[in-house]
Design a protein around this motif. Sequence first.
Motif, PDB file in Angstrom:
ATOM      1  N   ARG A 290       0.884  -1.158   0.000  1.00  0.00           N
ATOM      2  CA  ARG A 290       0.000   0.000   0.000  1.00  0.00           C
ATOM      3  C   ARG A 290       0.929   1.217   0.000  1.00  0.00           C
ATOM      4  O   ARG A 290       1.768   1.370   0.893  1.00  0.00           O
ATOM      5  CB  ARG A 290      -0.901   0.005   1.224  1.00  0.00           C
ATOM      6  CG  ARG A 290      -1.872   1.199   1.247  1.00  0.00           C
ATOM      7  CD  ARG A 290      -2.638   1.283   2.551  1.00  0.00           C
ATOM      8  NE  ARG A 290      -3.530   0.141   2.741  1.00  0.00           N
ATOM      9  CZ  ARG A 290      -3.417  -0.757   3.696  1.00  0.00           C
ATOM     10  NH1 ARG A 290      -2.409  -0.670   4.561  1.00  0.00           N
ATOM     11  NH2 ARG A 290      -4.252  -1.752   3.803  1.00  0.00           N
TER      12      ARG A 290
ATOM     13  N   VAL B   8       2.777   4.458   0.540  1.00  0.00           N
ATOM     14  CA  VAL B   8       2.868   5.514   1.543  1.00  0.00           C
ATOM     15  C   VAL B   8       3.140   6.852   0.860  1.00  0.00           C
ATOM     16  O   VAL B   8       2.511   7.862   1.163  1.00  0.00           O
ATOM     17  CB  VAL B   8       3.980   5.187   2.567  1.00  0.00           C
ATOM     18  CG1 VAL B   8       4.237   6.378   3.489  1.00  0.00           C
ATOM     19  CG2 VAL B   8       3.598   3.957   3.381  1.00  0.00           C
ATOM     20  N   SER B   9       4.097   6.860  -0.060  1.00  0.00           N
ATOM     21  CA  SER B   9       4.425   8.067  -0.827  1.00  0.00           C
ATOM     22  C   SER B   9       5.024   7.628  -2.150  1.00  0.00           C
ATOM     23  O   SER B   9       5.652   6.572  -2.248  1.00  0.00           O
ATOM     24  CB  SER B   9       5.418   8.952  -0.065  1.00  0.00           C
ATOM     25  OG  SER B   9       6.618   8.241   0.204  1.00  0.00           O
TER      26      SER B   9
ATOM     27  N   GLU C 192       3.890   0.395   2.565  1.00  0.00           N
ATOM     28  CA  GLU C 192       3.678  -0.556   3.662  1.00  0.00           C
ATOM     29  C   GLU C 192       3.333  -1.909   3.055  1.00  0.00           C
ATOM     30  O   GLU C 192       2.436  -2.007   2.207  1.00  0.00           O
ATOM     31  CB  GLU C 192       2.552  -0.096   4.579  1.00  0.00           C
ATOM     32  CG  GLU C 192       2.285  -1.071   5.708  1.00  0.00           C
ATOM     33  CD  GLU C 192       1.240  -0.603   6.708  1.00  0.00           C
ATOM     34  OE1 GLU C 192       1.044  -1.305   7.720  1.00  0.00           O
ATOM     35  OE2 GLU C 192       0.624   0.453   6.470  1.00  0.00           O
TER      36      GLU C 192
ATOM     37  N   ILE D 192       7.365  -0.982   6.856  1.00  0.00           N
ATOM     38  CA  ILE D 192       7.434   0.225   6.034  1.00  0.00           C
ATOM     39  C   ILE D 192       8.773   0.167   5.297  1.00  0.00           C
ATOM     40  O   ILE D 192       9.830   0.002   5.934  1.00  0.00           O
ATOM     41  CB  ILE D 192       7.345   1.507   6.879  1.00  0.00           C
ATOM     42  CG1 ILE D 192       6.062   1.509   7.723  1.00  0.00           C
ATOM     43  CG2 ILE D 192       7.397   2.746   5.987  1.00  0.00           C
ATOM     44  CD1 ILE D 192       4.778   1.619   6.936  1.00  0.00           C
TER      45      ILE D 192
ATOM     46  N   ARG E 220       8.855   1.915  12.686  1.00  0.00           N
ATOM     47  CA  ARG E 220       7.713   2.448  11.934  1.00  0.00           C
ATOM     48  C   ARG E 220       7.422   3.902  12.282  1.00  0.00           C
ATOM     49  O   ARG E 220       7.282   4.750  11.387  1.00  0.00           O
ATOM     50  CB  ARG E 220       6.488   1.586  12.207  1.00  0.00           C
ATOM     51  CG  ARG E 220       5.224   2.071  11.496  1.00  0.00           C
ATOM     52  CD  ARG E 220       3.991   1.312  11.972  1.00  0.00           C
ATOM     53  NE  ARG E 220       2.795   1.794  11.301  1.00  0.00           N
ATOM     54  CZ  ARG E 220       2.303   1.302  10.173  1.00  0.00           C
ATOM     55  NH1 ARG E 220       2.915   0.293   9.583  1.00  0.00           N
ATOM     56  NH2 ARG E 220       1.217   1.806   9.623  1.00  0.00           N
ATOM     57  N   ASP E 221       7.325   4.213  13.579  1.00  0.00           N
ATOM     58  CA  ASP E 221       6.965   5.571  13.989  1.00  0.00           C
ATOM     59  C   ASP E 221       8.030   6.583  13.546  1.00  0.00           C
ATOM     60  O   ASP E 221       7.708   7.676  13.066  1.00  0.00           O
ATOM     61  CB  ASP E 221       6.769   5.641  15.501  1.00  0.00           C
ATOM     62  CG  ASP E 221       5.531   4.888  15.964  1.00  0.00           C
ATOM     63  OD1 ASP E 221       4.637   4.650  15.121  1.00  0.00           O
ATOM     64  OD2 ASP E 221       5.463   4.522  17.151  1.00  0.00           O
TER      65      ASP E 221
ATOM     66  N   LEU F  93       7.713   7.136   9.724  1.00  0.00           N
ATOM     67  CA  LEU F  93       6.602   7.992   9.325  1.00  0.00           C
ATOM     68  C   LEU F  93       6.846   9.441   9.723  1.00  0.00           C
ATOM     69  O   LEU F  93       6.398  10.369   9.049  1.00  0.00           O
ATOM     70  CB  LEU F  93       5.294   7.466   9.913  1.00  0.00           C
ATOM     71  CG  LEU F  93       4.825   6.115   9.334  1.00  0.00           C
ATOM     72  CD1 LEU F  93       3.580   5.616  10.055  1.00  0.00           C
ATOM     73  CD2 LEU F  93       4.586   6.204   7.835  1.00  0.00           C
TER      74      LEU F  93
ATOM     75  N   ASN G 291       0.472  11.403  -2.318  1.00  0.00           N
ATOM     76  CA  ASN G 291       0.016  10.853  -1.035  1.00  0.00           C
ATOM     77  C   ASN G 291      -1.267  10.059  -1.297  1.00  0.00           C
ATOM     78  O   ASN G 291      -2.359  10.499  -0.942  1.00  0.00           O
ATOM     79  CB  ASN G 291      -0.233  12.003  -0.054  1.00  0.00           C
ATOM     80  CG  ASN G 291      -0.690  11.569   1.306  1.00  0.00           C
ATOM     81  OD1 ASN G 291      -0.449  10.439   1.728  1.00  0.00           O
ATOM     82  ND2 ASN G 291      -1.383  12.468   2.014  1.00  0.00           N
TER      83      ASN G 291
ATOM     84  N   ASN H   6      -2.696   7.327  -0.075  1.00  0.00           N
ATOM     85  CA  ASN H   6      -3.464   6.631   0.953  1.00  0.00           C
ATOM     86  C   ASN H   6      -3.518   7.366   2.292  1.00  0.00           C
ATOM     87  O   ASN H   6      -3.904   6.790   3.306  1.00  0.00           O
ATOM     88  CB  ASN H   6      -2.890   5.225   1.165  1.00  0.00           C
ATOM     89  CG  ASN H   6      -3.163   4.320  -0.033  1.00  0.00           C
ATOM     90  OD1 ASN H   6      -4.315   4.064  -0.382  1.00  0.00           O
ATOM     91  ND2 ASN H   6      -2.099   3.860  -0.677  1.00  0.00           N
TER      92      ASN H   6
ATOM     93  N   TYR I 234      -1.213   8.579   4.322  1.00  0.00           N
ATOM     94  CA  TYR I 234      -0.181   8.428   5.345  1.00  0.00           C
ATOM     95  C   TYR I 234       0.472   9.776   5.701  1.00  0.00           C
ATOM     96  O   TYR I 234       0.854   9.996   6.841  1.00  0.00           O
ATOM     97  CB  TYR I 234       0.928   7.485   4.865  1.00  0.00           C
ATOM     98  CG  TYR I 234       0.572   6.030   4.844  1.00  0.00           C
ATOM     99  CD1 TYR I 234       0.947   5.182   5.897  1.00  0.00           C
ATOM    100  CD2 TYR I 234      -0.112   5.463   3.759  1.00  0.00           C
ATOM    101  CE1 TYR I 234       0.650   3.823   5.871  1.00  0.00           C
ATOM    102  CE2 TYR I 234      -0.398   4.119   3.730  1.00  0.00           C
ATOM    103  CZ  TYR I 234      -0.027   3.297   4.789  1.00  0.00           C
ATOM    104  OH  TYR I 234      -0.314   1.953   4.763  1.00  0.00           O
TER     105      TYR I 234
ATOM    106  N   ALA J  64      -1.059  11.960   8.494  1.00  0.00           N
ATOM    107  CA  ALA J  64      -1.072  11.496   9.879  1.00  0.00           C
ATOM    108  C   ALA J  64      -0.139  12.329  10.741  1.00  0.00           C
ATOM    109  O   ALA J  64       0.892  12.783  10.291  1.00  0.00           O
ATOM    110  CB  ALA J  64      -0.690  10.027   9.934  1.00  0.00           C
TER     111      ALA J  64
END
Length: 406
Positions: A49, A51-52, A82, A98, A164-165, A168, A399, A401, A403, A406
Motif C-alpha cells: 500500500r 505511503v508516498s 507498507e 514500512i 515504523r513511527d 513515518l 500521497n 493513501n 499516510y 497522519a
Amino acid sequence: MASNRAVAYKGPGEVEVIDIDYPSFELKDGPGVNPANVGRKVPHGAILRTVSTNICGSDQHMVRGRTTAPVDLVLGHEITGEVIEVGPGVEFIKVGDIVSVPFNISCGRCRNCKEGKTGICLNVNPDRPGSAYGYVDMGGWVGGQAEYVLVPYADWNLLKFPDRDQALEKIMDLTMLSDIFPTGFHGAVSAGVTVGSTVYIAGAGPVGLAAAAGAQLLGAAVVIVGDLNEERLAQARSFGCETINVGDGNLVDQLDQLLGVPEVDAAVDAVGFEARSQGGGAHAKEAPATVLNSLMLATGAGGAIGVPGLYVTGDPGAVDEASRVGSLSLSFGTGWAKSLSFTTGQCPVMKYNRRLMMAILHDKVHIAKAVNAKAITLEDAPRGYAEFDAGAATKYVLNPNGYLNA
C-alpha cells in the motif's frame, strides 16, 4: 477485490488518474509490457500500500512526449510503501513493514546483481539490462504512482525502515531514498567528490539539488549549481550552495569569478538530453550535448564527471536525426586530452540507500528541505506534473493513501 487508482500517461503533455487492476503475483499484459514478461510469476514479490510516491524529472521526459512511452503506461518509479501481502517465496519481509523501493528492479541472482550493479540486472527486462517501475522499455513492471503496487524479489529489493513511527515522522526525507537522493549522491561519488573538493553541478532540478546535498555530505569545500531557472537557483542557495545562471555568460568565466580559477575538481550532469544552450536566457535553444561539452571544459585535468542525467536511445522530439537515436556531437577529444573519466547510467540504488537512510534518521542531512518537497494528493498529480514542467522549484510527493496526513 480492492480498487486501485493510478497516474497514467495519456499522450504528450497529458496525464490522468485512472482505475487499474489491483496487483497480483503475476505480471499481466498491458501498456509497455514486454511480451516475454507477460504471465511471469512473482512468488518472491510483495504487494505494497503506497505511503508516498514522487513525481520525477525522468517521468517528465515521457509526459512531454520525448520517449516512445505508450499511452496508458502507469507512471511512477519512486515508491515508499507498507507491505500488506507477501508471496509464498518471501522469507524475511513481513506484512506491516514500512519499506523503501529502489527504482531499479533487480533479481539479486545474476552476475551483475552479485557484483552490486543492480541498475543493470540481467534477468528482469527482456529488452536490455536494467529495469524500473512504470518506465518505457524497462520490462513493463507497473508503475507506483498508485494506491497499490507489486514489488518483485521483495527480500532482495526492499529496504525496511527499522522503526515504523520514526519512519513515518521522517517520511518526507525517506521517500527520497527510492531514487533522487541515491541518484544525486551517485553522481557526486562518480565525480570523485571528497573532502575539500570544488564541485559544479549542472541542473537545479531535484536530482541536481540532491547531488548538491550529497556533495556537501561528502565534504566538498564549495558546491556550485548552475541552471537557467532563477527560482531553482534560489532553492540551491537556501542550503548553502553557490549558484550560476548559465544564461548570463560563459560557464568557465563565471567559475573563474567565483573560485579564482576557471575549473572545478569534479562535475555532475543532472540535466540530461533535454539540455539547452548556454547564453540564451529563457529562450535558449535545445542542444542535447551542451552540458556534457561544457563540463569537459570546466573540469580540471584528471577529474571526473558523473552523469546521472538521463540520455535515451529514442527521442521522437529531438532537434535532429542523430539526437533522435541518442547520438550526440561530443567534443570527446577534449575529454581525452584532459584524461577525464565519465560514469553514466542508472544509479545502483542499493549501493547507497541504507547508508543514506542512516544519515537521514540521525539528522545528518535534510534532503526534503533541500529539494523543497511538497505533498499533494494522487488526484492532484496532473497539476503537479504541469507545475513541475513549468519549472516549479518543488519536488512533488504524491500521497495516495493518506499516510502523509497522519
